[in-house]
Design a protein around this motif. Structure first.
Motif, PDB file in Angstrom:
ATOM      1  N   SER A  70       0.833  -1.203   0.000  1.00  0.00           N
ATOM      2  CA  SER A  70       0.000   0.000   0.000  1.00  0.00           C
ATOM      3  C   SER A  70       0.869   1.254   0.000  1.00  0.00           C
ATOM      4  CB  SER A  70      -0.927  -0.004   1.216  1.00  0.00           C
ATOM      5  OG  SER A  70      -1.830  -1.083   1.170  1.00  0.00           O
ATOM      6  N   ARG A  71       1.949   1.231   0.760  1.00  0.00           N
ATOM      7  CA  ARG A  71       2.854   2.380   0.771  1.00  0.00           C
ATOM      8  C   ARG A  71       3.570   2.539  -0.562  1.00  0.00           C
ATOM      9  NH1 ARG A  71       6.643   1.350   5.585  1.00  0.00           N
ATOM     10  NH2 ARG A  71       5.884  -0.783   5.404  1.00  0.00           N
ATOM     11  N   LEU A  72       3.920   1.421  -1.196  1.00  0.00           N
ATOM     12  CA  LEU A  72       4.543   1.511  -2.513  1.00  0.00           C
ATOM     13  C   LEU A  72       3.565   2.085  -3.537  1.00  0.00           C
ATOM     14  CD1 LEU A  72       6.947   0.910  -4.340  1.00  0.00           C
ATOM     15  CD2 LEU A  72       6.008  -1.380  -4.689  1.00  0.00           C
ATOM     16  N   ALA A  73       2.299   1.685  -3.458  1.00  0.00           N
ATOM     17  CA  ALA A  73       1.298   2.254  -4.363  1.00  0.00           C
ATOM     18  C   ALA A  73       1.148   3.756  -4.140  1.00  0.00           C
ATOM     19  CB  ALA A  73      -0.041   1.545  -4.168  1.00  0.00           C
ATOM     20  N   LEU A  74       1.212   4.181  -2.874  1.00  0.00           N
ATOM     21  CA  LEU A  74       1.140   5.614  -2.586  1.00  0.00           C
ATOM     22  C   LEU A  74       2.340   6.344  -3.174  1.00  0.00           C
ATOM     23  CD1 LEU A  74      -0.123   8.035  -1.133  1.00  0.00           C
ATOM     24  CD2 LEU A  74       1.079   7.326   0.945  1.00  0.00           C
ATOM     25  N   LEU A  75       3.522   5.747  -3.110  1.00  0.00           N
ATOM     26  CA  LEU A  75       4.713   6.363  -3.706  1.00  0.00           C
ATOM     27  C   LEU A  75       4.548   6.523  -5.212  1.00  0.00           C
ATOM     28  CD1 LEU A  75       7.641   7.359  -3.544  1.00  0.00           C
ATOM     29  CD2 LEU A  75       8.368   4.966  -3.700  1.00  0.00           C
ATOM     30  N   VAL A  76       4.032   5.496  -5.873  1.00  0.00           N
ATOM     31  CA  VAL A  76       3.822   5.574  -7.325  1.00  0.00           C
ATOM     32  C   VAL A  76       2.826   6.680  -7.661  1.00  0.00           C
ATOM     33  CG1 VAL A  76       2.948   4.312  -9.329  1.00  0.00           C
ATOM     34  CG2 VAL A  76       4.447   3.171  -7.684  1.00  0.00           C
ATOM     35  N   VAL A  77       1.771   6.791  -6.865  1.00  0.00           N
ATOM     36  CA  VAL A  77       0.764   7.841  -7.117  1.00  0.00           C
ATOM     37  C   VAL A  77       1.376   9.225  -6.936  1.00  0.00           C
ATOM     38  CG1 VAL A  77      -1.388   8.817  -6.253  1.00  0.00           C
ATOM     39  CG2 VAL A  77      -1.196   6.365  -6.574  1.00  0.00           C
ATOM     40  N   LEU A  78       2.180   9.400  -5.888  1.00  0.00           N
ATOM     41  CA  LEU A  78       2.810  10.698  -5.648  1.00  0.00           C
ATOM     42  C   LEU A  78       3.765  11.081  -6.777  1.00  0.00           C
ATOM     43  CD1 LEU A  78       3.581  10.518  -1.813  1.00  0.00           C
ATOM     44  CD2 LEU A  78       1.802  11.860  -2.947  1.00  0.00           C
ATOM     45  N   LEU A  79       4.554  10.132  -7.239  1.00  0.00           N
ATOM     46  CA  LEU A  79       5.497  10.435  -8.318  1.00  0.00           C
ATOM     47  C   LEU A  79       4.765  10.717  -9.628  1.00  0.00           C
ATOM     48  CD1 LEU A  79       8.312   7.822  -7.609  1.00  0.00           C
ATOM     49  CD2 LEU A  79       8.209  10.229  -6.938  1.00  0.00           C
ATOM     50  N   ALA A  80       3.693   9.976  -9.888  1.00  0.00           N
ATOM     51  CA  ALA A  80       2.914  10.241 -11.095  1.00  0.00           C
ATOM     52  C   ALA A  80       2.264  11.620 -11.034  1.00  0.00           C
ATOM     53  CB  ALA A  80       1.851   9.154 -11.288  1.00  0.00           C
ATOM     54  N   ALA A  81       1.756  11.992  -9.851  1.00  0.00           N
ATOM     55  CA  ALA A  81       1.159  13.319  -9.704  1.00  0.00           C
ATOM     56  C   ALA A  81       2.210  14.419  -9.874  1.00  0.00           C
ATOM     57  CB  ALA A  81       0.481  13.434  -8.344  1.00  0.00           C
ATOM     58  N   ALA A  82       3.413  14.191  -9.370  1.00  0.00           N
ATOM     59  CA  ALA A  82       4.480  15.186  -9.526  1.00  0.00           C
ATOM     60  C   ALA A  82       4.859  15.356 -10.992  1.00  0.00           C
ATOM     61  CB  ALA A  82       5.689  14.776  -8.701  1.00  0.00           C
ATOM     62  N   ALA A  83       4.999  14.235 -11.700  1.00  0.00           N
ATOM     63  CA  ALA A  83       5.332  14.321 -13.115  1.00  0.00           C
ATOM     64  C   ALA A  83       4.226  15.009 -13.917  1.00  0.00           C
ATOM     65  CB  ALA A  83       5.599  12.926 -13.675  1.00  0.00           C
ATOM     66  N   ALA A  84       2.967  14.707 -13.578  1.00  0.00           N
ATOM     67  CA  ALA A  84       1.849  15.350 -14.272  1.00  0.00           C
ATOM     68  C   ALA A  84       1.809  16.848 -14.000  1.00  0.00           C
ATOM     69  CB  ALA A  84       0.534  14.700 -13.850  1.00  0.00           C
ATOM     70  N   SER A  85       2.147  17.254 -12.776  1.00  0.00           N
ATOM     71  CA  SER A  85       2.143  18.677 -12.457  1.00  0.00           C
ATOM     72  C   SER A  85       3.226  19.422 -13.230  1.00  0.00           C
ATOM     73  CB  SER A  85       2.343  18.871 -10.953  1.00  0.00           C
ATOM     74  OG  SER A  85       3.612  18.398 -10.545  1.00  0.00           O
ATOM     75  N   VAL A  86       4.367  18.766 -13.464  1.00  0.00           N
ATOM     76  CA  VAL A  86       5.419  19.401 -14.264  1.00  0.00           C
ATOM     77  C   VAL A  86       4.946  19.600 -15.692  1.00  0.00           C
ATOM     78  CG1 VAL A  86       7.713  19.028 -15.240  1.00  0.00           C
ATOM     79  CG2 VAL A  86       7.315  18.618 -12.820  1.00  0.00           C
ATOM     80  N   LEU A  87       4.290  18.593 -16.247  1.00  0.00           N
ATOM     81  CA  LEU A  87       3.771  18.727 -17.607  1.00  0.00           C
ATOM     82  C   LEU A  87       2.669  19.777 -17.694  1.00  0.00           C
ATOM     83  CD1 LEU A  87       3.596  14.962 -18.644  1.00  0.00           C
ATOM     84  CD2 LEU A  87       5.341  16.643 -19.249  1.00  0.00           C
ATOM     85  N   LEU A  88       1.925  19.945 -16.611  1.00  0.00           N
ATOM     86  CA  LEU A  88       0.802  20.889 -16.627  1.00  0.00           C
ATOM     87  C   LEU A  88       1.271  22.327 -16.470  1.00  0.00           C
ATOM     88  CD1 LEU A  88      -2.286  21.319 -16.661  1.00  0.00           C
ATOM     89  CD2 LEU A  88      -2.264  20.991 -14.177  1.00  0.00           C
ATOM     90  N   PHE A  89       2.185  22.575 -15.519  1.00  0.00           N
ATOM     91  CA  PHE A  89       2.598  23.949 -15.221  1.00  0.00           C
ATOM     92  C   PHE A  89       3.782  24.412 -16.067  1.00  0.00           C
ATOM     93  CE2 PHE A  89       0.443  22.585 -11.287  1.00  0.00           C
ATOM     94  CZ  PHE A  89      -0.490  23.593 -11.187  1.00  0.00           C
ATOM     95  N   GLU A  90       4.516  23.506 -16.694  1.00  0.00           N
ATOM     96  CA  GLU A  90       5.608  23.840 -17.588  1.00  0.00           C
ATOM     97  C   GLU A  90       6.596  24.833 -16.965  1.00  0.00           C
ATOM     98  OE1 GLU A  90       3.934  25.250 -21.209  1.00  0.00           O
ATOM     99  OE2 GLU A  90       2.991  23.348 -21.722  1.00  0.00           O
ATOM    100  N   PRO A  91       7.392  24.361 -15.981  1.00  0.00           N
ATOM    101  CA  PRO A  91       8.344  25.281 -15.332  1.00  0.00           C
ATOM    102  C   PRO A  91       9.429  25.791 -16.261  1.00  0.00           C
ATOM    103  CG  PRO A  91       8.758  23.014 -14.680  1.00  0.00           C
ATOM    104  CD  PRO A  91       7.482  23.000 -15.465  1.00  0.00           C
ATOM    105  N   GLN A  92       9.612  25.159 -17.424  1.00  0.00           N
ATOM    106  CA  GLN A  92      10.635  25.655 -18.348  1.00  0.00           C
ATOM    107  C   GLN A  92      10.311  27.030 -18.907  1.00  0.00           C
ATOM    108  OE1 GLN A  92       8.784  22.999 -18.740  1.00  0.00           O
ATOM    109  NE2 GLN A  92       7.819  22.919 -20.777  1.00  0.00           N
ATOM    110  N   LYS A  93       9.065  27.493 -18.709  1.00  0.00           N
ATOM    111  CA  LYS A  93       8.722  28.838 -19.166  1.00  0.00           C
ATOM    112  C   LYS A  93       9.510  29.921 -18.430  1.00  0.00           C
ATOM    113  CE  LYS A  93       3.966  27.856 -20.654  1.00  0.00           C
ATOM    114  NZ  LYS A  93       2.526  28.164 -20.425  1.00  0.00           N
ATOM    115  N   LEU A  94      10.083  29.552 -17.286  1.00  0.00           N
ATOM    116  CA  LEU A  94      10.869  30.539 -16.538  1.00  0.00           C
ATOM    117  C   LEU A  94      12.087  30.991 -17.337  1.00  0.00           C
ATOM    118  CD1 LEU A  94      10.767  28.997 -12.948  1.00  0.00           C
ATOM    119  CD2 LEU A  94       9.551  31.016 -13.772  1.00  0.00           C
ATOM    120  N   LEU A  95      12.601  30.119 -18.189  1.00  0.00           N
ATOM    121  CA  LEU A  95      13.747  30.517 -18.987  1.00  0.00           C
ATOM    122  C   LEU A  95      13.382  31.587 -20.012  1.00  0.00           C
ATOM    123  CD1 LEU A  95      15.414  27.050 -19.656  1.00  0.00           C
ATOM    124  CD2 LEU A  95      16.110  28.818 -18.032  1.00  0.00           C
TER     125      LEU A  95
END
Length: 279
Positions: A70-95
């Motif tokens: 269950s904890r491993l599944a939570l880790l996978v969900v957190l990492l997937a959410a983090a990756a999705a947030s990067v794709l959504l907010f596009e931090p490379q626009k700061l450059l």
């Protein structure tokens, strides 16, 4: 029963028999057994089994939620959410857009270091972040912000992997190469992680989670990450700061410093390859 006999041979005299009324022990009448009427029977039958074992359902749910998988599944969900947030907010626009104008100096560098660490957890490549640090803050502030963000992101990833993934993934280390790599990281954590940081071919996130699954200690991991990341980070930051003049000596030296750790790391990995092949 005889009371006594005389020494001169006299006859013994029997004591008078005790009457039955002298040893009468009063007996209490047994209490009547409770009688369960048909009206009360359904009430007793409706008592839930959880009342006999308080917290049974809650304890089972807690064991399921805190189980290794269950904890491993939570880790996978957190990492997937983090990756999705990067794709959504596009931090490379700061450059392209630049840093918020209301921030500057140390406060802007500190905020960038925090964002740097979170982006590395979300699998953003560090070379891009290092180039951004140099382009936004120059060489001096950029190196400090990038190194701080590197250690911060590595610590977050190591903690997540250690708490949420280690118990579930350690039983899966059954192959010879996996056991050899785990033993190398567990017994020689500082040296192994230092080589992994100096060798650019090892992904940053992979080294973090592999170290978290092993028995490497926190001090060895953080110290090796900080020391091993200095050459590569500084070279990329200087390259980002001098990108507008690619023929300048600083830019050329930075490119040499980027290539040199890769060669040294490859040589060390080639010499140590027989350690991983041992059963």
């Amino acid at each position: 029963m005889l009371d006594a006999t005389t020494r001169s041979g006299g006859t013994a005299t029997a004591s008078p028999r005790a009457t039955g009324t002298d040893f009468v022990i009063p007996l209490l009448a047994p209490a009547p057994l409770p009688v369960i009427t048909p009206a009360a029977a359904p009430v007793i039958a409706r008592v839930p089994s959880s009342a006999a074992a308080p917290g049974g359902l809650a304890a089972r749910c807690r064991r399921v939620l805190l189980s290794p998988w269950s904890r491993l599944a939570l880790l996978v969900v957190l990492l997937a959410a983090a990756a999705a947030s990067v794709l959504l907010f596009e931090p490379q626009k700061l450059l392209a857009d630049g840093w918020p104008p209301q921030l500057g100096g140390a406060s802007a560098a500190a905020l960038f270091a925090v964002a740097y660490g979170l982006c590395t957890v979300a699998f953003v490549p560090r070379p891009l972040l290092n180039l951004a640090a140099g382009a936004l803050f120059g060489s001096q502030w950029g190196v400090g912000a990038a190194l701080t963000g590197t250690v911060l992101g590595a610590g977050i990833a190591f903690g997540l992997g250690r708490v949420l993934g280690q118990d579930a993934l350690r039983p899966l280390l059954r192959g010879r190469l996996l056991k050899a790599a785990d033993g190398q990281l567990s017994r020689h954590g500082l040296r192994s992680m230092l080589a992994a940081r100096l060798f650019p071919g090892v992904p940053f996130w992979a080294a973090n989670y592999c170290a978290a699954v092993s028995r490497m200690t926190w001090p060895s991991f953080l110290v090796a990450t900080a020391l091993g990341s200095i050459p590569n980070t500084a070279a990329y930051v200087v390259a980002g700061a001098r990108a507008s003049s690619p023929t300048s000596p600083a830019f050329l030296i930075a490119m040499v410093c980027i290539a040199l750790p890769a060669l040294v790391g490859a040589a060390v990995a080639w010499r140590k390859r027989h350690h991983l092949r041992r059963p």
